[in-house]
Design a protein around this motif. Structure first.
Motif, short mmCIF file in Angstrom:
data_model
loop_
_atom_site.label_atom_id
_atom_site.label_comp_id
_atom_site.label_asym_id
_atom_site.label_seq_id
_atom_site.Cartn_x
_atom_site.Cartn_y
_atom_site.Cartn_z
N GLY A 236 12.25 -16.46 29.47
CA GLY A 236 11.54 -15.71 30.67
C GLY A 236 10.73 -14.51 29.96
N LEU A 237 10.22 -14.55 28.68
CA LEU A 237 9.76 -13.38 28.24
C LEU A 237 8.44 -14.00 27.76
CD1 LEU A 237 12.60 -11.81 26.16
CD2 LEU A 237 11.70 -10.99 28.36
N GLU A 238 7.81 -14.87 27.91
CA GLU A 238 6.16 -15.32 27.23
C GLU A 238 5.24 -14.41 28.08
OE1 GLU A 238 7.09 -18.13 30.96
OE2 GLU A 238 8.18 -17.07 29.32
N GLY A 239 4.59 -14.03 27.22
CA GLY A 239 3.33 -12.92 27.66
C GLY A 239 4.08 -11.47 27.80
N LYS A 240 5.26 -11.28 27.76
CA LYS A 240 5.77 -9.78 27.80
C LYS A 240 6.13 -9.13 26.59
CE LYS A 240 8.10 -11.26 32.44
NZ LYS A 240 9.39 -11.39 32.96
N VAL A 241 6.20 -10.14 25.62
CA VAL A 241 6.44 -9.60 24.23
C VAL A 241 5.21 -9.75 23.48
CG1 VAL A 241 7.61 -9.86 22.34
CG2 VAL A 241 8.87 -10.03 24.30
N ALA A 244 1.75 -11.50 17.16
CA ALA A 244 0.84 -11.85 16.32
C ALA A 244 1.19 -13.08 15.22
CB ALA A 244 0.50 -10.54 15.40
N GLY A 245 0.12 -13.74 15.25
CA GLY A 245 0.24 -14.92 14.18
C GLY A 245 -0.98 -14.87 13.00
N MET A 246 -1.00 -16.22 12.40
CA MET A 246 -2.26 -16.06 11.25
C MET A 246 -2.46 -17.58 11.27
SD MET A 246 -2.30 -15.22 7.41
CE MET A 246 -0.88 -16.60 6.87
N ASP A 247 -3.73 -18.18 11.16
CA ASP A 247 -4.13 -19.23 10.70
C ASP A 247 -5.35 -19.91 11.86
OD1 ASP A 247 -3.24 -19.63 8.35
OD2 ASP A 247 -1.48 -20.79 9.06
N ALA A 248 -5.32 -19.37 13.12
CA ALA A 248 -6.22 -19.57 14.06
C ALA A 248 -6.05 -21.18 14.41
CB ALA A 248 -7.77 -19.33 13.56
N ASP A 249 -4.77 -21.58 14.54
CA ASP A 249 -4.51 -22.95 14.90
C ASP A 249 -5.14 -23.25 16.16
OD1 ASP A 249 -3.71 -23.45 12.53
OD2 ASP A 249 -1.61 -23.44 12.92
N LEU A 250 -5.48 -24.34 16.64
CA LEU A 250 -6.00 -24.59 17.97
C LEU A 250 -5.10 -24.38 19.24
CD1 LEU A 250 -8.47 -25.78 20.02
CD2 LEU A 250 -7.50 -27.98 19.43
N TYR A 251 -3.73 -24.76 19.09
CA TYR A 251 -2.87 -24.43 19.87
C TYR A 251 -2.49 -23.23 20.18
CZ TYR A 251 1.55 -24.53 22.33
OH TYR A 251 2.60 -24.17 23.28
N ASN A 252 -2.55 -22.18 19.15
CA ASN A 252 -2.50 -21.02 19.24
C ASN A 252 -3.40 -20.11 19.98
OD1 ASN A 252 -0.80 -22.00 16.93
ND2 ASN A 252 0.36 -19.96 17.46
N LEU A 253 -4.84 -20.46 19.67
CA LEU A 253 -6.02 -20.12 20.31
C LEU A 253 -5.97 -20.33 21.99
CD1 LEU A 253 -8.61 -21.00 17.83
CD2 LEU A 253 -7.58 -18.70 18.06
N GLN A 254 -5.28 -21.54 22.14
CA GLN A 254 -5.11 -21.64 23.67
C GLN A 254 -4.15 -21.01 24.21
OE1 GLN A 254 -4.15 -25.89 23.20
NE2 GLN A 254 -6.24 -26.59 23.32
N GLU A 255 -3.02 -20.71 23.53
CA GLU A 255 -2.09 -19.51 24.10
C GLU A 255 -2.39 -18.11 24.11
OE1 GLU A 255 0.97 -20.30 25.21
OE2 GLU A 255 0.16 -22.56 25.07
N ILE A 256 -3.32 -17.80 23.19
CA ILE A 256 -4.22 -16.45 23.25
C ILE A 256 -4.89 -16.52 24.52
CG2 ILE A 256 -5.89 -15.08 22.47
CD1 ILE A 256 -4.81 -15.77 19.53
N VAL A 257 -5.53 -17.50 24.98
CA VAL A 257 -6.45 -17.58 26.18
C VAL A 257 -5.41 -17.53 27.34
CG1 VAL A 257 -7.89 -19.00 27.87
CG2 VAL A 257 -8.41 -18.90 25.29
N ALA A 258 -4.21 -18.33 27.52
CA ALA A 258 -3.31 -17.95 28.43
C ALA A 258 -2.54 -16.77 28.52
CB ALA A 258 -2.18 -19.61 28.30
N GLY A 259 -2.48 -15.96 27.44
CA GLY A 259 -2.04 -14.68 27.48
C GLY A 259 -0.67 -14.57 26.77
#
Length: 335
Positions: A236-241, A244-259
């Motif tokens: 239950g900690l998504e978006g609260k912690v 940082a990552g690396m590679d700019a993978d599509l899924y992770n960019l979508q998760e950046i948009v989602a917060g």
């Protein structure tokens, strides 16, 4: 009669040799591209960018995928060399074991370019990558500007990859002064066995098992970050912690948009691939490399190197970075 015949024979032999040389020069350069695995989205992009650039320059590429098996990669290298490739470009499975590939290539007077990952303890010819110390600094600097006080966890990349250590050095360049001030406490600091999601999940579970009081996690790459996100969701900690990552993978960019992920680092893969391709073609054609190189020690020598800069990607600058660079499509990120 003896001397004219001898002279004629010499002239004939010279013409024959020259014609043979011209034939060789007119043949397209063949580049062997040895990739550790296509285990992440970015490696398919590197492969495609590299092939496209070599072909644009008039060469051909033979690609071999080692499936993260160092012995298999060595066998693939030997086969390419036996088939007469003019130069090798290698993403090593293992930074130490790959030294044997360089040795085999040099025995056939074939030069080797190490791509993205540095091959250690050998007479390596060239290295093309990003400055991974700076990338580690980018990760940590961005996170600490958001959260300059708190508990931090570091989940590094694969132990067998020299880049993992460079990233860690960069992260600590930013974190150590804050640790010494008492503002930041590093509550977890481990490398992984491989750059994958399962590793990220396992390490994040270990972190959260001991304490849910963690403010930021810096992951070696986006695959590791995906595993971290899975563990954070379960707690239950998504978006609260901060993450940082690396590679700019599509899924992770979508998760950046989602917060759910704070940032990633985009490495300019097309530019890296183009640099390696241009260098490989020059070497394959026996041309001099005119550019001024930086150097990096691989434990055996100072290797001539070309480094490209990475960039932080966050929710605010997506359109100005990966989208404007043409690396990812806006409609796919924001779907």
């Amino acid at each position: 009669m003896y001397y004219p015949v001898k002279l004629f024979a010499l002239i004939f032999l010279t013409v024959l040799l020259l014609s043979g040389c011209n034939k060789k020069q007119n043949e397209p350069v063949t580049v062997g591209f040895l990739i550790h695995a296509l285990d992440h989205e970015r490696w398919e992009n590197d492969r495609d960018f590299f092939i496209e650039k070599v072909q644009e320059l008039g060469g051909t590429v033979k690609v071999e995928i080692a499936d993260n098996d160092a012995s298999k990669q060595l066998a693939q290298a030997k086969e390419l060399l036996a088939n007469g490739v003019d130069v090798l470009v290698v993403v090593p499975v293992d930074q130490l074991a790959a030294a044997e590939i360089v040795k085999e290539a040099h025995a056939r007077n074939v030069k080797v370019i190490s791509y993205d990952r540095l091959i250690k303890n050998c007479k390596l010819d060239y290295y093309v990558s990003t400055d991974n110390v700076k990338i580690g600094e980018l990760q940590a600097n961005y996170i600490t500007r958001i959260k300059p006080v708190g508990n931090y966890a570091l989940i590094g990349g694969a132990k067998a990859d020299n880049n993992s250590k460079f990233l860690y050095l960069g992260q600590m360049n930013e974190l150590q002064p804050l640790v010494e001030k008492g503002d930041i406490k590093i509550v977890y600091n481990e490398f992984t066995d491989s750059w994958d999601e399962t590793e990220g999940y396992t390490h994040a579970q270990n972190i959260l098992k001991n304490s849910k009081d963690v403010d930021a996690i810096i992951a070696g790459n986006d695959a590791i970050a995906r595993g971290v996100m899975k563990a954070l969701v379960e707690s239950g900690l998504e978006g609260k912690v901060l993450l940082a990552g690396m590679d700019a993978d599509l899924y992770n960019l979508q998760e950046i948009v989602a917060g759910n992920q704070t940032c990633t680092i985009y490495k300019p893969y097309e530019k890296m691939a183009a640099t390696a391709a241009e260098l490989a073609m020059k070497l394959g054609n026996g041309e001099e490399c005119e550019r001024t190189f930086q150097t990096i020690s691989n434990g055996e020598m100072l290797v001539p190197s070309v480094f490209h800069d990475g960039m932080v990607v966050n929710r605010e600058n997506l359109k100005l970075t990966v989208i404007s660079e043409g690396y990812q499509k806006e409609e796919e990120i924001y779907k």
